[in-house]
Design a protein around this motif. Structure first.
Motif, mmCIF file in Angstrom:
data_model
loop_
_atom_site.group_PDB
_atom_site.id
_atom_site.type_symbol
_atom_site.label_atom_id
_atom_site.label_comp_id
_atom_site.label_asym_id
_atom_site.label_seq_id
_atom_site.Cartn_x
_atom_site.Cartn_y
_atom_site.Cartn_z
ATOM 1 N N VAL A 145 -7.167 -0.901 -5.245
ATOM 2 C CA VAL A 145 -8.010 -0.052 -4.389
ATOM 3 C C VAL A 145 -7.351 1.313 -4.224
ATOM 4 O O VAL A 145 -6.142 1.408 -3.997
ATOM 5 N N LYS A 146 -8.160 2.364 -4.325
ATOM 6 C CA LYS A 146 -7.646 3.722 -4.140
ATOM 7 C C LYS A 146 -8.461 4.429 -3.062
ATOM 8 O O LYS A 146 -9.654 4.167 -2.901
ATOM 9 N N PHE A 147 -7.806 5.322 -2.317
ATOM 10 C CA PHE A 147 -8.490 6.008 -1.228
ATOM 11 C C PHE A 147 -7.924 7.398 -1.031
ATOM 12 O O PHE A 147 -6.826 7.721 -1.507
ATOM 13 N N LYS A 148 -8.689 8.243 -0.341
ATOM 14 C CA LYS A 148 -8.281 9.604 0.004
ATOM 15 C C LYS A 148 -8.303 9.759 1.515
ATOM 16 O O LYS A 148 -9.119 9.132 2.189
ATOM 17 N N LEU A 149 -7.415 10.610 2.036
ATOM 18 C CA LEU A 149 -7.392 10.910 3.462
ATOM 19 C C LEU A 149 -7.326 12.425 3.652
ATOM 20 O O LEU A 149 -6.312 12.970 4.085
ATOM 21 N N PRO A 150 -8.401 13.140 3.320
ATOM 22 C CA PRO A 150 -8.387 14.587 3.577
ATOM 23 C C PRO A 150 -8.562 14.862 5.060
ATOM 24 O O PRO A 150 -9.010 14.007 5.813
ATOM 25 N N ALA A 151 -8.184 16.048 5.477
ATOM 26 C CA ALA A 151 -8.404 16.476 6.858
ATOM 27 C C ALA A 151 -9.594 17.435 6.890
ATOM 28 O O ALA A 151 -9.970 18.027 5.879
ATOM 29 N N ILE A 152 -10.194 17.567 8.058
ATOM 30 C CA ILE A 152 -11.367 18.422 8.191
ATOM 31 C C ILE A 152 -10.998 19.895 8.022
ATOM 32 O O ILE A 152 -11.689 20.653 7.351
ATOM 33 N N TYR A 153 -9.876 20.296 8.625
ATOM 34 C CA TYR A 153 -9.550 21.722 8.664
ATOM 35 C C TYR A 153 -8.224 22.095 8.019
ATOM 36 O O TYR A 153 -7.954 23.271 7.857
ATOM 37 N N SER A 154 -7.374 21.143 7.703
ATOM 38 C CA SER A 154 -5.994 21.473 7.358
ATOM 39 C C SER A 154 -5.571 20.908 6.020
ATOM 40 O O SER A 154 -6.220 20.028 5.453
ATOM 41 N N LEU A 156 -3.843 13.735 1.561
ATOM 42 C CA LEU A 156 -3.188 12.450 1.375
ATOM 43 C C LEU A 156 -4.092 11.524 0.567
ATOM 44 O O LEU A 156 -5.311 11.590 0.652
ATOM 45 N N ALA A 157 -3.466 10.666 -0.216
ATOM 46 C CA ALA A 157 -4.191 9.665 -0.993
ATOM 47 C C ALA A 157 -3.372 8.390 -0.980
ATOM 48 O O ALA A 157 -2.191 8.388 -0.582
ATOM 49 N N GLY A 158 -3.991 7.294 -1.407
ATOM 50 C CA GLY A 158 -3.269 6.030 -1.372
ATOM 51 C C GLY A 158 -3.760 5.063 -2.427
ATOM 52 O O GLY A 158 -4.847 5.237 -3.005
ATOM 53 N N VAL A 159 -2.962 4.030 -2.666
ATOM 54 C CA VAL A 159 -3.323 2.999 -3.631
ATOM 55 C C VAL A 159 -2.769 1.658 -3.157
ATOM 56 O O VAL A 159 -1.663 1.584 -2.622
ATOM 57 N N ASN A 160 -3.576 0.609 -3.306
ATOM 58 C CA ASN A 160 -3.153 -0.756 -3.026
ATOM 59 C C ASN A 160 -2.600 -1.343 -4.316
ATOM 60 O O ASN A 160 -3.305 -1.411 -5.327
ATOM 61 N N ILE A 161 -1.337 -1.758 -4.299
ATOM 62 C CA ILE A 161 -0.677 -2.197 -5.530
ATOM 63 C C ILE A 161 -1.336 -3.440 -6.118
ATOM 64 O O ILE A 161 -1.576 -3.523 -7.326
ATOM 65 N N SER A 162 -1.638 -4.427 -5.289
ATOM 66 C CA SER A 162 -2.143 -5.694 -5.804
ATOM 67 C C SER A 162 -3.608 -5.647 -6.207
ATOM 68 O O SER A 162 -4.013 -6.263 -7.194
ATOM 69 N N SER A 163 -4.439 -4.909 -5.462
ATOM 70 C CA SER A 163 -5.877 -4.906 -5.736
ATOM 71 C C SER A 163 -6.342 -3.710 -6.548
ATOM 72 O O SER A 163 -7.445 -3.729 -7.104
ATOM 73 N N VAL A 182 0.855 -1.187 0.000
ATOM 74 C CA VAL A 182 0.000 0.000 0.000
ATOM 75 C C VAL A 182 0.892 1.238 0.000
ATOM 76 O O VAL A 182 1.826 1.342 0.792
ATOM 77 N N ILE A 183 0.597 2.151 -0.899
ATOM 78 C CA ILE A 183 1.366 3.386 -1.017
ATOM 79 C C ILE A 183 0.491 4.557 -0.606
ATOM 80 O O ILE A 183 -0.684 4.629 -0.977
ATOM 81 N N ILE A 184 1.042 5.452 0.177
ATOM 82 C CA ILE A 184 0.353 6.686 0.525
ATOM 83 C C ILE A 184 1.218 7.844 0.040
ATOM 84 O O ILE A 184 2.449 7.752 0.021
#
Length: 417
Positions: free
Chosen positions: A396-405, A387-394, A374-376
């Protein structure tokens, strides 16, 4: 002169808790239900909730809620197979939670619905005040059973936030909970990195209006400035055995890569070129160091042996390749640009196969999870970094935004157990 604000104690910071959003799930979700054995308890409900969320966050599991279940068995002998086959459930995760003797021990059992049999079981020992972390360890064991590689729910993330020109270096659980502010400053904080045992971190702080490399012990809160040359300094990187720090600096007038022996405090220069050499990263065995250099006319990735200083060029495709790190001894990740977009790519050092891993266009600061899968990374939408991420094998992609920053400079911890 601006007043520097520093917070050296690990305190809770609630204003930028990460929000994890799955933007692309796996095409082949494993469907499971998580159920307490025997009589449900309040503590047990909390454990179930954490594990359910851990599995959902991977983007590789579909988890049934109680109102979706046709029956709720309290042990494997009560499973009515036809109910679960009708729901197309692959497995039921039974949890047996022991809260006695001031411990929180979690036994888990994976029941294969199709074969109507126990396919795996195990036990994780914990403490009542570490309910979430103990539950994360169970989630990782479940993930490993289904996918054959270690899960990363029980790991930590480190990152830098910026809000109203206040910079904070934060460590949180991988799901964004339990944030702890390591450093707070109205000057920039860059290049945070973990030691191989996760007990110490290193980072560059611009407090007192100059770049300094600090080592920081997480248990005691003790920090030590090991480099304060008055010159530009960046990208500290621990050697796997924690005996050395590689870094880049302009102390000799040009940006070069150096090696600091933490015992003797001796500094050795590894590169000597009129070009800009920067961003060192150690190989897992400590025998090689990647770095970025524009000695060929554009930023490209090179590898150096820190003993004999033999170098070789690694990347040849694209007009910009930078911020490298090893996935394992034969594969690396880095920021790649071929035309206009900056994206995260991987390169197989043996086959020379290059793969673009992200679909965003302003990516930077990639780091790899300790399971190597998994890469972030940090990316932008307009002027906002998240921040965002991706699973190399599957995939899957995701985001990790913050509420205020704004979020940037992510670093993934090693395994903690």
């Amino acid at each position: 002169m601006k007043k520097i604000l520093l917070t050296l104690l690990l305190v809770n910071y609630i204003f930028s808790e990460l929000i994890i959003e799955i933007t692309k799930s796996s095409e082949n979700l494993i469907k499971v239900a998580v159920i307490q054995k025997q009589q449900a308890t309040k503590i047990g409900d909390l454990v179930v909730g954490v594990i359910e969320q851990d599995l959902k966050r991977t983007g590789e599991f579909e988890v049934l809620t109680k109102d979706q279940m046709l029956s709720i068995p309290t042990k494997e002998s009560e499973v009515i197979q036809r109910d679960w086959l009708l729901l197309e459930v692959d497995a039921i995760i039974f949890l047996d939670i022991d809260e006695t003797r001031n411990n929180l021990d979690i036994k888990f059992l994976i029941y294969d619905v199709g074969y109507k049999d126990i396919s795996d079981d195990g036990k994780v020992l914990g403490l009542p005040d570490s309910l979430r972390q103990t539950s994360h360890f169970v989630s990782d064991e479940i993930y490993k059973y289904f996918y054959g590689i270690d899960g990363v729910s029980a790991t930590k993330l480190m990152y830098v936030t910026k809000n109203n020109n206040v910079h904070r270096l934060i460590i949180s659980d991988s799901d964004g909970f339990n944030e702890q502010v390591i450093l707070k400053s109205n000057q920039s904080i860059i290049s945070p990195t973990w030691s191989s045992d996760a007990r110490d971190i290193a980072y560059v702080s611009f407090e007192n209006n100059r770049a300094q490399v600090f080592l920081h012990n997480l248990a005691t809160g003790k920090r030590e400035s090991i480099l304060a040359t008055g010159s530009t300094v960046s990208s500290p990187a621990w050697s796997p055995d924690k005996s050395k720090i590689a870094f880049s600096s302009t102390m000799d007038g040009n940006s070069e890569v150096y090696l600091l022996d933490l015992r003797s405090k001796r500094i050795n220069r590894l590169t000597d070129n009129k070009a800009i050499d920067t961003e060192p990263a150690w190989s897992p065995d400590g025998k090689k160091i990647l770095f970025t250099s524009d000695r060929s006319g554009s930023p490209q990735i090179y590898e150096i042996n820190p003993i004999n200083l033999v170098k070789r060029r690694i990347t040849t495709v694209g007009n910009y390749n930078a911020r490298p790190s090893y996935i394992n001894k034969q594969k690396i990740i880095f920021v790649h640009r071929d035309t206009e977009s900056f994206q995260i790519a991987s390169l197989d050092l043996r086959t020379r196969e290059l793969e673009i891993l992200t679909s965003t266009k302003n990516d930077e600061s990639p780091c790899i999870a300790p399971n190597g899968n998994v890469i972030i990374y940090s990316t932008k939408e307009g002027e906002l970094s998240y921040l965002a991420g991706v699973n190399i094998s599957s995939g899957v992609k995701f985001k990790l935004p913050a509420i205020y920053s704004e979020l940037k400079e992510p670093a993934w911890s090693p395994f903690l157990r």
